[in-house]
Write a protein that holds these residues in place. Structure first.
Motif, mmCIF file in Angstrom:
data_model
loop_
_atom_site.group_PDB
_atom_site.id
_atom_site.type_symbol
_atom_site.label_atom_id
_atom_site.label_comp_id
_atom_site.label_asym_id
_atom_site.label_seq_id
_atom_site.Cartn_x
_atom_site.Cartn_y
_atom_site.Cartn_z
ATOM 1 N N ALA A 167 0.830 -1.218 0.000
ATOM 2 C CA ALA A 167 0.000 0.000 0.000
ATOM 3 C C ALA A 167 0.859 1.260 0.000
ATOM 4 C CB ALA A 167 -0.938 -0.005 1.210
ATOM 5 N N VAL A 168 1.900 1.308 0.853
ATOM 6 C CA VAL A 168 2.732 2.524 0.867
ATOM 7 C C VAL A 168 3.573 2.624 -0.405
ATOM 8 C CG1 VAL A 168 2.764 2.986 3.352
ATOM 9 C CG2 VAL A 168 4.463 1.426 2.406
ATOM 10 N N ALA A 169 3.937 1.476 -0.974
ATOM 11 C CA ALA A 169 4.681 1.503 -2.243
ATOM 12 C C ALA A 169 3.801 2.075 -3.352
ATOM 13 C CB ALA A 169 5.143 0.089 -2.604
ATOM 14 N N LEU A 170 2.587 1.558 -3.489
ATOM 15 C CA LEU A 170 1.686 2.051 -4.544
ATOM 16 C C LEU A 170 1.306 3.507 -4.294
ATOM 17 C CD1 LEU A 170 -0.636 -1.051 -5.143
ATOM 18 C CD2 LEU A 170 1.310 -0.247 -6.521
ATOM 19 N N ASP A 171 1.126 3.845 -3.027
ATOM 20 C CA ASP A 171 0.812 5.235 -2.679
ATOM 21 C C ASP A 171 1.866 6.171 -3.267
ATOM 22 O OD1 ASP A 171 -0.631 7.263 -1.050
ATOM 23 O OD2 ASP A 171 1.278 7.373 0.020
ATOM 24 N N GLU A 172 3.117 5.762 -3.145
ATOM 25 C CA GLU A 172 4.189 6.647 -3.630
ATOM 26 C C GLU A 172 4.327 6.604 -5.151
ATOM 27 O OE1 GLU A 172 7.605 6.806 -1.135
ATOM 28 O OE2 GLU A 172 8.818 7.763 -2.691
ATOM 29 N N VAL A 173 4.352 5.406 -5.737
ATOM 30 C CA VAL A 173 4.572 5.378 -7.201
ATOM 31 C C VAL A 173 3.375 5.947 -7.961
ATOM 32 C CG1 VAL A 173 6.241 3.479 -7.138
ATOM 33 C CG2 VAL A 173 3.836 2.978 -7.594
#
Ligand code: GLA
Length: 409
Positions: free
Chosen positions: A151-157
């Motif tokens: 979730a935090v990865a997708l949030d950033e990319v």
């Protein structure tokens, strides 16, 4: 007897290194990942099987984390590789992700992308590798750690910016819960995802799971300074595997919902402790074998214990929480019937060796127990638990230290 099996967490550098190396190996086109993100597993200090009853829980984040190296794609393909399933690539197209349409560990990952899209966010396809020192099946929320790292990865990319504040993190947590419930098919409550995304270092998080609360109302950080109190939170991994996708968890949840419905309530949280006897009387005609009575009794008393525990922590009285932990365990063992022989053994042995309190943590049916132990007593508690397992002919347990750690980032 052999020396205790201490299960250390990885440093951030080690976790990042592992997934970067694996990424370079499996996606060998020379393009690096866009970044590395990680999210912790959790222990719950108290407040067990209360989240799906709109109750209170009090988790802390573990130093043990799941790491993900991720690179966005220009199409909607998702390709995943896990160090825990070497040689097997899990692949889907985001357009093909829907309830009942995907299975296996990748459904927890693709489910997060699906849930974010359902919430109106534009999410790209991606290549990702994961590795973790949060063990699977140990009751420490390995699934939530995986979902929340993604979730935090997708949030950033995807440039969503939700991880920047607690309100956004609450939204990410909600997406992770939908992924788990609707795509992975595990009917869990929201405890694990909230813990992994919203806990903070040095704090426990008092969660109020009533629906419709604002982020500010639903989660309150409570300073939890073990060091200052000369205490250690010890996690004992019984190595008796638990599995939440199986029927027992769902059955407990359904029983609670049935009891609430019979009482004309939307959730068991609406029963204050002082009204418990009346509620149990009202259920009696529908409850020939006493199952509803036992389940409701656990939930209502556990919510009250959680509030008391949080009050004691706020008042700096960590030395006094032990009896609440023991009462919680007894209630889970006898009334909620989700403990296991191995968990009971940890609680009994740890207490005998001087732990202030001990209890199973997480869903139960195996997994891990926690013990609150004076620093000077840690070795004695570990040795006593180990000896108890040995005497019982059980596989040696594993031990972890659980200083309240940082959230997903
Ligand atoms: C599991 C679930 C949580 C919670 C606990 C029990 O960890 O994922 O939602 O219900 O069990 O407290």
């Amino acid at each position: 007897m052999t020396s205790p099996d201490w299960l250390e967490s990885w440093s951030t550098e080690e976790g990042a290194h592992r997934v970067e190396m694996l990424f370079a190996e499996v996606f060998d086109d020379g393009d690096a990942p866009d970044g590395v993100w990680s999210a912790p597993g959790r222990v719950n200090l108290i407040g067990e099987h209360t989240d799906y009853n709109a109750g209170l829980c009090l988790p802390t984040a573990l130093p043990h984390r799941t790491y993900v190296a991720l690179r966005r794609r220009d199409d909607d393909v998702v390709r995943l590789v896990s160090a825990q399933a070497p040689g097997q690539e899990w692949t889907t197209r985001l357009a093909d992700v829907a309830p009942g349409a995907v299975s296996g560990w990748g459904s927890y990952v693709a489910g997060v992308a699906w849930a974010l899209a359902q919430a109106g966010h534009a999410v790209p396809g991606f290549d990702a590798v994961v590795d973790s020192c949060v063990p699977f099946g140990a009751g420490l929320s390995s699934s939530a750690a995986l979902e929340c790292a993604v979730a935090v990865a997708l949030d950033e990319v995807a440039g969503l910016g939700l991880a920047a504040d607690d309100a956004g993190r609450a939204e990410l947590a909600a997406a992770c819960v939908r992924a788990e419930n609707e795509i992975a098919g595990a009917p869990t409550g929201g405890l694990d995802q909230a813990a992994s995304l919203r806990c903070s270092e040095g704090h426990a998080l008092l969660l109020d799971c009533r629906p419709g609360l604002s982020p500010l109302e639903s989660a309150t950080p409570v300073p939890f300074d073990l060091e200052a109190a000369d205490l250690t939170l010890l996690v004992v991994d019984t190595r008796a595997e638990h599995q939440l996708v199986d029927g027992q968890y769902a059955e407990r949840r359904a029983t609670c919902e049935k009891a609430a419905e019979l009482l004309g309530l939307s959730a068991l949280r609406e029963i204050p402790a002082r009204s418990l006897p009346g509620a149990l009387d009202a259920l009696a005609p529908h409850d020939p074998d006493g199952v509803l009575r036992r389940r409701v009794q656990h939930v209502v008393t556990e919510i009250e214990r959680t509030a008391e525990f949080a009050d004691l922590v706020r008042a700096g009285r960590l030395d006094d929480v032990g009896p609440l932990m023991l009462a919680s365990h007894a209630s889970l063992q006898l009334d909620y019937e989700v403990s296991a022989r191995e968990l009971d053994l940890v609680v009994e042995a740890a207490t005998r060796a001087g732990a202030l309190g001990a209890r199973m943590t997480g869903g139960g049916f195996g997994g891990s127990a926690i013990a609150l132990v004076r620093k000077d007593d840690v070795d004695a508690v570990v040795a006593t638990v180990q000896a108890a397992f040995d005497d019982a002919g059980l596989r040696a347990p594993g031990f972890r230290l659980a200083p309240p750690s940082a959230p997903a980032a």
